[in-house]
Design a protein around this motif. Sequence first.
Motif, PDB file in Angstrom:
ATOM      1  N   CYS A   1      64.093  77.958  15.748  1.00  0.00           N
ATOM      2  CA  CYS A   1      63.806  76.583  15.390  1.00  0.00           C
ATOM      3  C   CYS A   1      65.067  75.993  14.752  1.00  0.00           C
ATOM      4  CB  CYS A   1      62.650  76.547  14.411  1.00  0.00           C
ATOM      5  SG  CYS A   1      61.942  74.935  14.266  1.00  0.00           S
ATOM      6  N   SER A   2      65.236  74.686  14.826  1.00  0.00           N
ATOM      7  CA  SER A   2      66.433  74.095  14.228  1.00  0.00           C
ATOM      8  C   SER A   2      66.026  73.057  13.210  1.00  0.00           C
ATOM      9  CB  SER A   2      67.286  73.446  15.306  1.00  0.00           C
ATOM     10  OG  SER A   2      66.674  72.267  15.722  1.00  0.00           O
ATOM     11  N   CYS A   3      66.935  72.785  12.269  1.00  0.00           N
ATOM     12  CA  CYS A   3      66.688  71.663  11.383  1.00  0.00           C
ATOM     13  C   CYS A   3      68.013  71.032  10.980  1.00  0.00           C
ATOM     14  CB  CYS A   3      65.850  72.065  10.178  1.00  0.00           C
ATOM     15  SG  CYS A   3      66.484  73.403   9.249  1.00  0.00           S
ATOM     16  N   GLY A   4      67.939  69.861  10.386  1.00  0.00           N
ATOM     17  CA  GLY A   4      69.146  69.145   9.993  1.00  0.00           C
ATOM     18  C   GLY A   4      68.998  68.630   8.573  1.00  0.00           C
ATOM     19  N   TYR A   5      70.077  68.041   8.043  1.00  0.00           N
ATOM     20  CA  TYR A   5      70.039  67.569   6.659  1.00  0.00           C
ATOM     21  C   TYR A   5      70.613  66.182   6.629  1.00  0.00           C
ATOM     22  CZ  TYR A   5      70.037  68.060   1.617  1.00  0.00           C
ATOM     23  OH  TYR A   5      69.777  67.927   0.288  1.00  0.00           O
TER      24      TYR A   5
ATOM     25  N   LEU B   1      59.908  57.791   8.041  1.00  0.00           N
ATOM     26  CA  LEU B   1      59.616  58.243   9.408  1.00  0.00           C
ATOM     27  C   LEU B   1      60.901  58.266  10.215  1.00  0.00           C
ATOM     28  CD1 LEU B   1      56.353  56.317  10.281  1.00  0.00           C
ATOM     29  CD2 LEU B   1      56.578  58.715   9.706  1.00  0.00           C
ATOM     30  N   ARG B   2      60.923  59.121  11.228  1.00  0.00           N
ATOM     31  CA  ARG B   2      62.123  59.238  12.055  1.00  0.00           C
ATOM     32  C   ARG B   2      62.023  58.338  13.270  1.00  0.00           C
ATOM     33  NH1 ARG B   2      61.853  65.647  12.013  1.00  0.00           N
ATOM     34  NH2 ARG B   2      63.560  65.637  13.495  1.00  0.00           N
TER      35      ARG B   2
ATOM     36  N   ILE C   1      65.313  67.668   7.770  1.00  0.00           N
ATOM     37  CA  ILE C   1      64.462  67.278   8.894  1.00  0.00           C
ATOM     38  C   ILE C   1      64.369  68.435   9.877  1.00  0.00           C
ATOM     39  CG2 ILE C   1      64.733  64.787   8.751  1.00  0.00           C
ATOM     40  CD1 ILE C   1      66.989  64.999  10.785  1.00  0.00           C
ATOM     41  N   LEU C   2      63.175  68.621  10.418  1.00  0.00           N
ATOM     42  CA  LEU C   2      62.913  69.744  11.313  1.00  0.00           C
ATOM     43  C   LEU C   2      63.099  69.294  12.750  1.00  0.00           C
ATOM     44  CD1 LEU C   2      61.840  72.695  11.104  1.00  0.00           C
ATOM     45  CD2 LEU C   2      59.591  71.779  11.529  1.00  0.00           C
ATOM     46  N   ASP C   3      63.628  70.191  13.584  1.00  0.00           N
ATOM     47  CA  ASP C   3      63.689  69.964  15.033  1.00  0.00           C
ATOM     48  C   ASP C   3      64.484  68.692  15.373  1.00  0.00           C
ATOM     49  OD1 ASP C   3      63.258  70.264  17.677  1.00  0.00           O
ATOM     50  OD2 ASP C   3      61.121  69.782  17.659  1.00  0.00           O
ATOM     51  N   VAL C   4      65.804  68.760  15.214  1.00  0.00           N
ATOM     52  CA  VAL C   4      66.625  67.560  15.412  1.00  0.00           C
ATOM     53  C   VAL C   4      66.740  67.209  16.895  1.00  0.00           C
ATOM     54  CG1 VAL C   4      68.019  67.667  13.343  1.00  0.00           C
ATOM     55  CG2 VAL C   4      68.673  69.031  15.283  1.00  0.00           C
ATOM     56  N   THR C   5      66.747  65.908  17.172  1.00  0.00           N
ATOM     57  CA  THR C   5      66.937  65.450  18.542  1.00  0.00           C
ATOM     58  C   THR C   5      68.426  65.192  18.761  1.00  0.00           C
ATOM     59  OG1 THR C   5      66.659  63.164  17.908  1.00  0.00           O
ATOM     60  CG2 THR C   5      64.698  64.336  18.597  1.00  0.00           C
ATOM     61  N   TYR C   6      68.768  64.778  19.983  1.00  0.00           N
ATOM     62  CA  TYR C   6      70.164  64.540  20.343  1.00  0.00           C
ATOM     63  C   TYR C   6      70.762  63.425  19.505  1.00  0.00           C
ATOM     64  CZ  TYR C   6      74.108  63.394  23.388  1.00  0.00           C
ATOM     65  OH  TYR C   6      75.355  63.135  23.888  1.00  0.00           O
ATOM     66  N   THR C   7      70.044  62.309  19.371  1.00  0.00           N
ATOM     67  CA  THR C   7      70.586  61.172  18.616  1.00  0.00           C
ATOM     68  C   THR C   7      70.692  61.505  17.140  1.00  0.00           C
ATOM     69  OG1 THR C   7      68.357  60.314  18.745  1.00  0.00           O
ATOM     70  CG2 THR C   7      70.008  59.236  20.093  1.00  0.00           C
ATOM     71  N   GLU C   8      69.740  62.217  16.605  1.00  0.00           N
ATOM     72  CA  GLU C   8      69.817  62.618  15.199  1.00  0.00           C
ATOM     73  C   GLU C   8      71.009  63.539  14.961  1.00  0.00           C
ATOM     74  OE1 GLU C   8      65.093  62.354  14.046  1.00  0.00           O
ATOM     75  OE2 GLU C   8      65.961  64.243  14.708  1.00  0.00           O
ATOM     76  N   GLY C   9      71.273  64.387  15.945  1.00  0.00           N
ATOM     77  CA  GLY C   9      72.403  65.295  15.818  1.00  0.00           C
ATOM     78  C   GLY C   9      73.742  64.583  15.849  1.00  0.00           C
ATOM     79  N   LEU C  10      73.796  63.399  16.475  1.00  0.00           N
ATOM     80  CA  LEU C  10      75.053  62.659  16.569  1.00  0.00           C
ATOM     81  C   LEU C  10      75.403  61.954  15.265  1.00  0.00           C
ATOM     82  CD1 LEU C  10      74.928  60.887  20.035  1.00  0.00           C
ATOM     83  CD2 LEU C  10      76.358  62.792  19.356  1.00  0.00           C
ATOM     84  N   SER C  11      74.423  61.649  14.436  1.00  0.00           N
ATOM     85  CA  SER C  11      74.667  60.851  13.232  1.00  0.00           C
ATOM     86  C   SER C  11      75.549  61.593  12.252  1.00  0.00           C
ATOM     87  CB  SER C  11      73.341  60.536  12.555  1.00  0.00           C
ATOM     88  OG  SER C  11      72.477  59.956  13.462  1.00  0.00           O
ATOM     89  N   TYR C  12      76.368  60.823  11.550  1.00  0.00           N
ATOM     90  CA  TYR C  12      77.203  61.414  10.516  1.00  0.00           C
ATOM     91  C   TYR C  12      76.338  61.751   9.316  1.00  0.00           C
ATOM     92  CZ  TYR C  12      80.836  59.533  13.435  1.00  0.00           C
ATOM     93  OH  TYR C  12      81.633  59.257  14.490  1.00  0.00           O
ATOM     94  N   SER C  13      76.942  62.436   8.371  1.00  0.00           N
ATOM     95  CA  SER C  13      76.311  62.834   7.128  1.00  0.00           C
ATOM     96  C   SER C  13      75.073  63.706   7.355  1.00  0.00           C
ATOM     97  CB  SER C  13      75.922  61.631   6.254  1.00  0.00           C
ATOM     98  OG  SER C  13      74.736  61.056   6.726  1.00  0.00           O
TER      99      SER C  13
ATOM    100  N   GLN D   1      66.964  69.598  30.659  1.00  0.00           N
ATOM    101  CA  GLN D   1      67.152  68.356  29.906  1.00  0.00           C
ATOM    102  C   GLN D   1      67.626  68.726  28.514  1.00  0.00           C
ATOM    103  OE1 GLN D   1      64.334  64.797  30.790  1.00  0.00           O
ATOM    104  NE2 GLN D   1      63.102  66.603  30.759  1.00  0.00           N
ATOM    105  N   ASP D   2      68.614  67.997  28.033  1.00  0.00           N
ATOM    106  CA  ASP D   2      69.201  68.301  26.734  1.00  0.00           C
ATOM    107  C   ASP D   2      68.909  67.131  25.797  1.00  0.00           C
ATOM    108  OD1 ASP D   2      70.749  68.646  24.551  1.00  0.00           O
ATOM    109  OD2 ASP D   2      72.583  69.159  25.628  1.00  0.00           O
ATOM    110  N   ASP D   3      67.991  67.353  24.882  1.00  0.00           N
ATOM    111  CA  ASP D   3      67.738  66.322  23.867  1.00  0.00           C
ATOM    112  C   ASP D   3      67.744  66.976  22.488  1.00  0.00           C
ATOM    113  OD1 ASP D   3      67.217  63.866  22.799  1.00  0.00           O
ATOM    114  OD2 ASP D   3      65.065  64.051  22.997  1.00  0.00           O
ATOM    115  N   GLY D   4      68.774  67.755  22.213  1.00  0.00           N
ATOM    116  CA  GLY D   4      68.886  68.413  20.911  1.00  0.00           C
ATOM    117  C   GLY D   4      68.130  69.720  20.853  1.00  0.00           C
ATOM    118  N   SER D   5      68.562  70.624  19.984  1.00  0.00           N
ATOM    119  CA  SER D   5      67.905  71.920  19.759  1.00  0.00           C
ATOM    120  C   SER D   5      67.800  72.742  21.032  1.00  0.00           C
ATOM    121  CB  SER D   5      66.515  71.760  19.162  1.00  0.00           C
ATOM    122  OG  SER D   5      66.544  70.894  18.091  1.00  0.00           O
ATOM    123  N   VAL D   6      68.827  72.667  21.892  1.00  0.00           N
ATOM    124  CA  VAL D   6      68.768  73.386  23.162  1.00  0.00           C
ATOM    125  C   VAL D   6      68.773  74.897  22.937  1.00  0.00           C
ATOM    126  CG1 VAL D   6      69.946  73.805  25.326  1.00  0.00           C
ATOM    127  CG2 VAL D   6      69.856  71.551  24.409  1.00  0.00           C
TER     128      VAL D   6
END
Lengths: 262, 238
Positions: free
Chosen positions: B154-158, B10-11, B164-176, B123-128
């Motif tokens: 739509c956005s996603c991350g890896y 879970l995220r 992962i679908l629809d990344v948030t701001y904190t998820e976008g900050l993480s490395y890797s 408000q900017d919480d990722g996927s703007v």
Amino acid sequence: MELDRVLVMPGDEVRCPQGSMPGFGTYENSEGKIVANQIGYPAIYNKLVCVNPVRGRYIGETSNVIIGRIAQVANKRWKVNVGSPQEAVLHLSAIDLPTGEHRIRSEEDQLHMREYFNYNDLLSAEVQSLTQDGKSMALQTRSNKFGKLKNGMLVKVSPMLVGRMRHHFVQISGVDVIFGRNGWIWVYLAHNAEVEVPLNVRQEIVRVACVIKLLNLAKKVICAESVKEVMDCLKEVLIDEILSKNSLGIVKENAWGIEGEV
Amino acid sequence: MSDEILFYGLRQDGRRPSDLRHSSINVGVIHSADGSACFSQGNTKVMAFIQGPKQNRFEKEKGKISCFLTSARFSTTGERKKVIRGDKKSSEFEEFLKGMMESVILFENIPHSDIDIYISVLQDDGSVESAAINAVTLALIDAGVPMKDFLISCSCGYYNSTAILDVTYTEGLSYSVISEFRIAVMGASGLVAYVNYEQFGSSKLSLEVTKELMALAIEGCRQVHFLIREFCMKTYSY
């Protein structure tokens, strides 16, 4: 003729018989299917498939009665803002001179153009013709019912709610109303002389204007009959309470929807 | 802030990897504009306004699109945003959006007319960017501009071999993480109109990963398209 009453959105295929042709609001995609390009209800006229839009600016048609505001005084013509994508044109030769004489317009008349219509003046007019691409229009006020507007109040509504009617100049409970097909409606007291509008008439003007606004909010057909009907329903409501949620509910229940032919 | 994104599958906000955030839609928020829409996805909130089709200034046959993206100073998490308009990232996106909308809007139906698109990020919480594309599509429909199709994004991350679908701001900050893999799809025909991604470091995106991300993002777009369609059906039918 309306096809089955289903709202179509951009990219939706319009279900229509074989051999139909794409008309207003549709296009033919690469697979040869007729697809809607705006949100609206599909209709078919002979073989032409159209989508009657539910949103958007006013698209002109010849002989429509409309209300506009002068945006520019140019050489031998006025540019008029009528709420459509392009500004309409009113030629100096397409107006009635105040003296009422019929003659070729001279340079003298050009100098007096601002006395006829100045910037920001409101006027009622008729669409005389459309340009070839059908987007820009020429207006005319060659009748004593058209011309500069005064003693009243402008209400702007969605142009899709104002249909074609037998009379665009009507009288409702003592005040006069012009239903412009472009969704601009003028509520006023028709009087030739310069008089001050009495208080009770002003209140009636505001009441009619509020009823029209309510009909617009409720997305109901706006015509003389529907305004009169709602006026009857809201007889007892005070003027300062007429634009309330309560009366909007009454309008939604009582006025007819867009299906009712005008 | 923890680098972990997935705990027991879970995220951080309790979503599964392939879940969208809750989105809410509203149109007609500004009456003076021809069309306006507010699209929010989780804590990301974007408004779009359309001015037009209106007369163009130079009487050219084909109109043009102008696009203005501003973000509110209070839009980001933490510090106040210093630049609210015209930085490199937003100018690039404005250009992208202009190109995308030019491919969707049918200019032959509105000759001599321009369209102005104003976007403000509240408000900017990722996927703007994705939310902005969806908001603009809604606003264009609200303005009655003739379009070929919906444009849905739509956005996603890896992260650690999980898409992962629809990344948030904190998820976008993480490395890797391939922080934001953005995609825009034509709603009805399913054609892909735009692909763009941001990444950390020099890690390259392999073909398999790209395929996986594409498939997930297209699925996300399908869900958003369904939401927008349902909303339009409800709001505009009478």
